[in-house]
Design an enzyme around this catalytic site. Structure first.
Site, mmCIF file in Angstrom:
data_model
loop_
_atom_site.group_PDB
_atom_site.id
_atom_site.type_symbol
_atom_site.label_atom_id
_atom_site.label_comp_id
_atom_site.label_asym_id
_atom_site.label_seq_id
_atom_site.Cartn_x
_atom_site.Cartn_y
_atom_site.Cartn_z
ATOM 1 N N ALA A 14 47.021 33.720 41.105
ATOM 2 C CA ALA A 14 46.112 32.690 40.582
ATOM 3 C C ALA A 14 46.935 31.477 40.140
ATOM 4 O O ALA A 14 48.058 31.624 39.649
ATOM 5 C CB ALA A 14 45.335 33.247 39.395
ATOM 6 N N LYS A 15 46.363 30.301 40.328
ATOM 7 C CA LYS A 15 47.061 29.090 39.869
ATOM 8 C C LYS A 15 46.585 28.805 38.439
ATOM 9 O O LYS A 15 45.902 27.817 38.163
ATOM 10 C CB LYS A 15 46.789 27.925 40.826
ATOM 11 C CG LYS A 15 47.889 26.880 40.791
ATOM 12 C CD LYS A 15 47.812 25.947 41.978
ATOM 13 C CE LYS A 15 48.650 24.709 41.766
ATOM 14 N NZ LYS A 15 50.075 24.911 41.571
ATOM 15 N N ALA A 16 46.943 29.744 37.568
ATOM 16 C CA ALA A 16 46.531 29.678 36.167
ATOM 17 C C ALA A 16 47.603 28.933 35.384
ATOM 18 O O ALA A 16 48.799 29.152 35.593
ATOM 19 C CB ALA A 16 46.360 31.087 35.620
ATOM 20 N N THR B 57 40.966 31.443 41.099
ATOM 21 C CA THR B 57 41.728 31.456 39.836
ATOM 22 C C THR B 57 40.758 31.538 38.669
ATOM 23 O O THR B 57 40.937 32.343 37.739
ATOM 24 C CB THR B 57 42.591 30.178 39.710
ATOM 25 O OG1 THR B 57 43.483 30.093 40.813
ATOM 26 C CG2 THR B 57 43.382 30.169 38.418
ATOM 27 N N TYR C 79 52.547 28.794 34.368
ATOM 28 C CA TYR C 79 53.512 27.705 34.524
ATOM 29 C C TYR C 79 54.473 27.571 33.344
ATOM 30 O O TYR C 79 55.378 26.744 33.391
ATOM 31 C CB TYR C 79 52.784 26.396 34.885
ATOM 32 C CG TYR C 79 52.370 26.504 36.337
ATOM 33 C CD1 TYR C 79 53.189 26.033 37.348
ATOM 34 C CD2 TYR C 79 51.230 27.212 36.698
ATOM 35 C CE1 TYR C 79 52.862 26.218 38.681
ATOM 36 C CE2 TYR C 79 50.896 27.405 38.024
ATOM 37 C CZ TYR C 79 51.718 26.908 39.003
ATOM 38 O OH TYR C 79 51.412 27.115 40.329
#
Ligand code: PMP
Length: 307
Positions: free
Chosen positions: A158-160, A64, A164
């Site tokens: 990606a856990k950006a 990420t 969220y």
């Protein structure tokens, strides 16, 4: 669920008291979402707390960071060691672990490069995310009017942190309609994931989950469940699912570090299958918990013991 304080938070290389892990209000990440994070769990086992797929979580964090140009000032080995030490120091038997890499205080404009990259790791007790009733009997979900991101908008894999906001819109809309969470469609209209979990559907005795190119986060629990499904001889296919498959499949469940393996009992007010947890979901859920709770052998090397 109210956050339960732990004693310390690892912050830029040192443990500081929970209440002292502070940032300036002009930190870049607060204004422009220049941050990456992970959600990790440690489970209580007979050999003490064990972290599930630590290496994969740290690898995803660094992937990420690469995609969003956020170079952590620590190596993956240093972050892994800090996560392990955080769980050890916390004294929790089981807990949720939140590593966060973010742009701090420096300049304030869209360009993040003038701001320092900071890292925090917090732990806190966290039981069943949706509650025991949902874990046993299932969640009611609704299909969201918000779509997941197109390939050329946000990096869905990606856990950006910026992704969220989309998840929050999905969740808030679902709650307004009385659902526990929402199911987002991908840019082409295929159901892909919930606000914070991957989707699985049993349709004509085949277990489907949307592929990684379908706008989903490459969930680590998804990967564990795929391994268990193959081990159990299930016909598992990583393929796009249609809305009709979702509505008329015999079982639907959600996976995630927070969600674990949670059955879905209804979608848009229509019962899924018999309207409770199906046999395949139960079988995979039990197999997952047996491994992470250290009740059976860790056949796939998922666990890192903290002791
Ligand atoms: N999709 C999204 C959007 C998520 O936020 C999560 C939670 N990290 C997942 C799927 C599930 O991923 P994992 O199993 O790695 O927690």
């Amino acid at each position: 669920m109210k956050l339960e304080k732990s004693e310390f938070i690892w912050f830029n290389g040192a443990f500081v008291p929970w209440d002292d892990a502070q940032v300036h209000v002009l930190s870049h990440a607060l204004h422009y979402a220049s941050a990456a994070f992970e959600g990790v769990r440690a489970y209580a086992t007979p050999k003490g707390p064990a972290i599930v797929e630590l290496e994969l979580h740290v690898e995803r964090l660094f992937r990420t960071c690469k995609v969003i140009h956020l170079p952590p000032p620590f190596s993956p080995a240093e972050i892994s060691a800090a996560i392990l030490e955080s769980v050890r120091r916390s004294g929790h038997g089981s807990c949720y672990i939140r590593p966060l890499v973010f742009r701090g205080y420096g300049e304030l404009g869209i360009d993040p490069l003038g701001c320092p990259v900071e890292v925090a790791i917090a732990t806190w007790p966290h039981g069943s995310h949706f509650g025991d009733d949902a874990r046993n009997n299932g969640l009611s979900l609704g299909v969201s009017s918000w779509r997941r991101m197109a390939q050329d908008t946000h990096p869905a894999m990606a856990k950006a942190v910026g992704n969220y906001l989309n998840s929050q819109l999905i969740m808030l809309e679902a709650k307004r309609h009385g659902y526990a969470d929402g199911i987002a469609l991908d840019v082409d209209g295929y159901p892909c994931e919930t606000s914070g979990g991957n989707l699985f559907v049993v349709y004509d005795d085949v277990l489907y989950t949307p592929p990684l190119h379908g706008g989903v986060l490459p969930g680590i629990t998804r990967r564990c469940v795929i391994t268990l499904a193959r081990e159990q001889g299930l016909d598992l296919r990583e393929e796009r699912i249609t809305r009709e498959m979702l509505l008329t499949g015999s079982e639907v469940f959600v996976t995630g570090t927070a969600a674990e393996v949670t059955p879905v009992s209804s979608i848009d007010g229509l019962p899924v299958g018999e309207g409770h947890c199906g046999a395949i979901t139960r079988q995979l859920q039990e197999a997952f918990f047996a491994v992470v709770n250290g009740k059976v052998e860790d056949r796939h090397g998922w666990l890192t013991y903290c002791g």
